[in-house]
Design an enzyme around this catalytic site. Sequence first.
Site, PDB file in Angstrom:
ATOM      1  N   VAL A  65      -0.105  -6.454 -36.874  1.00 10.32           N
ATOM      2  CA  VAL A  65      -0.259  -7.914 -36.990  1.00 10.32           C
ATOM      3  C   VAL A  65       1.021  -8.609 -37.455  1.00 10.32           C
ATOM      4  O   VAL A  65       1.171  -9.808 -37.268  1.00 10.32           O
ATOM      5  CB  VAL A  65      -1.433  -8.320 -37.923  1.00 10.32           C
ATOM      6  CG1 VAL A  65      -2.765  -7.997 -37.293  1.00 10.32           C
ATOM      7  CG2 VAL A  65      -1.285  -7.715 -39.307  1.00 10.32           C
ATOM      8  N   SER A 143     -10.346 -13.330 -50.511  1.00  9.22           N
ATOM      9  CA  SER A 143     -10.876 -12.369 -51.482  1.00  9.22           C
ATOM     10  C   SER A 143     -11.283 -13.125 -52.733  1.00  9.22           C
ATOM     11  O   SER A 143     -10.734 -14.201 -53.022  1.00  9.22           O
ATOM     12  CB  SER A 143      -9.802 -11.337 -51.829  1.00  9.22           C
ATOM     13  OG  SER A 143     -10.167 -10.640 -52.997  1.00  9.22           O
ATOM     14  N   TYR A 156      -1.098  -9.709 -54.516  1.00  9.64           N
ATOM     15  CA  TYR A 156      -2.268  -9.663 -53.636  1.00  9.64           C
ATOM     16  C   TYR A 156      -3.131 -10.913 -53.831  1.00  9.64           C
ATOM     17  O   TYR A 156      -3.567 -11.551 -52.866  1.00  9.64           O
ATOM     18  CB  TYR A 156      -3.082  -8.397 -53.914  1.00  9.64           C
ATOM     19  CG  TYR A 156      -4.304  -8.256 -53.044  1.00  9.64           C
ATOM     20  CD1 TYR A 156      -4.180  -7.966 -51.689  1.00  9.64           C
ATOM     21  CD2 TYR A 156      -5.590  -8.428 -53.570  1.00  9.64           C
ATOM     22  CE1 TYR A 156      -5.317  -7.852 -50.880  1.00  9.64           C
ATOM     23  CE2 TYR A 156      -6.708  -8.314 -52.776  1.00  9.64           C
ATOM     24  CZ  TYR A 156      -6.576  -8.033 -51.428  1.00  9.64           C
ATOM     25  OH  TYR A 156      -7.696  -7.917 -50.639  1.00  9.64           O
ATOM     26  N   ALA A 158      -2.181 -13.826 -54.929  1.00 12.97           N
ATOM     27  CA  ALA A 158      -1.457 -14.981 -54.373  1.00 12.97           C
ATOM     28  C   ALA A 158      -1.598 -15.022 -52.853  1.00 12.97           C
ATOM     29  O   ALA A 158      -1.799 -16.085 -52.266  1.00 12.97           O
ATOM     30  CB  ALA A 158       0.015 -14.903 -54.758  1.00 12.97           C
ATOM     31  N   LYS A 160      -4.012 -13.828 -51.028  1.00 14.37           N
ATOM     32  CA  LYS A 160      -5.377 -14.190 -50.626  1.00 14.37           C
ATOM     33  C   LYS A 160      -5.693 -15.649 -50.986  1.00 14.37           C
ATOM     34  O   LYS A 160      -6.515 -16.301 -50.330  1.00 14.37           O
ATOM     35  CB  LYS A 160      -6.390 -13.229 -51.261  1.00 14.37           C
ATOM     36  CG  LYS A 160      -6.303 -11.818 -50.668  1.00 14.37           C
ATOM     37  CD  LYS A 160      -6.585 -11.840 -49.165  1.00 14.37           C
ATOM     38  CE  LYS A 160      -6.587 -10.492 -48.509  1.00 14.37           C
ATOM     39  NZ  LYS A 160      -6.843 -10.545 -47.058  1.00 14.37           N
ATOM     40  N   ILE A 189     -16.463  -4.532 -52.693  1.00 13.02           N
ATOM     41  CA  ILE A 189     -17.155  -4.001 -51.516  1.00 13.02           C
ATOM     42  C   ILE A 189     -16.989  -2.488 -51.464  1.00 13.02           C
ATOM     43  O   ILE A 189     -15.884  -1.964 -51.700  1.00 13.02           O
ATOM     44  CB  ILE A 189     -16.605  -4.650 -50.216  1.00 13.02           C
ATOM     45  CG1 ILE A 189     -16.667  -6.187 -50.303  1.00 13.02           C
ATOM     46  CG2 ILE A 189     -17.369  -4.131 -48.994  1.00 13.02           C
ATOM     47  CD1 ILE A 189     -18.040  -6.800 -50.494  1.00 13.02           C
TER      48      ILE A 189
END
Lengths: 248, 79
Positions: A65, A143, A156, A158, A160, A189
């Site tokens: 991606v 998240s 992470y 920041a 999300k 999850i």
Amino acid sequence: MKLLEKKVCLVTGTSRGIGGEIVKRFAQEGAVVYANARKEGSIDESSKHWEDAYGTSVVPVYFDVTDENGAKQAIMKIKKEQGRLDVLVNNAGIMKDSVIGMISSELMKEVFSANVFSVISLIQLANKLMGRQKSGSIINLSSIVGVEGSAGQLVYSASKGAVAAITKAAAKELAINNIRVNAIAPGMIDTDLFRSIGEENIERNLKQIKMGRLGSTTDVANAAVFLASDLSSYITGQILGVDGEASV
Amino acid sequence: MSNSEKYLKVFVDTLEIRSEEAEGLKYNSIANWDSVGHMNLVAALEDAFDIMMDTDDIIDFSSFEKGKEILASNYSIEF
């Protein structure tokens, strides 16, 4: 009538966990699914399996991606084969943790390339098809930590949080073309990745969830089905928490 | 229809101009070629020539002539 009958969907990051479950649920609901993964051949078998099980088309598309050209080729392939794109799920992402004082610029770039810049690129590419057909649903995976923050996960969190902001901004800009943009903010999850923190940590985390259990990948995939379907036709710019009332 | 004719037709149809107004036309020089018109123009060119333009090319596409140059050099469209 299935909820996603004949809808053409692109889902990124589907080799396991939430992405894999979204492919399964979308196929179950009759969607034509283009399932993305990085590693060539890695989802051939599962794609064939869901295709046979649910009598729809599940096409693997391999690209990283963060490679804009790879993403562009995939969108062109969908345009050529289907002439439209109804749903984009930006699920691919990475989680790399580091405490304040030990965050390198390489780590920042790596996380933001995978979790933020790729989302912007894919929204731009998807809009080329959705804008013309004047319809579409884009679902971004944010998240709970992107909304609440999490110690040891500054970068992470920041990234999300940025996904949530991208969602709201894109929703405002694309509404005129009847393109909806929403995000899902999963809590804790039950994935292999989450299990890797160890039983003791899992037990501690469970105490933070009011519903008393970890979320399943199906819980998240069901939310994606809802946002992809026409059941949510007047919902855009929302960050939907799927967290069993968890706190971090 | 030649590629030059096709290219001109996209400008005429999308920006609602007369064909003799296309030469020398620059981005933002008329009301219809604003940012929204620009994206419509790009979409129409992509359809007409069956291409997908890169973001950098969309940003660089600043005039009638520049667009032609970009299509020729980056997308192998012969004029």
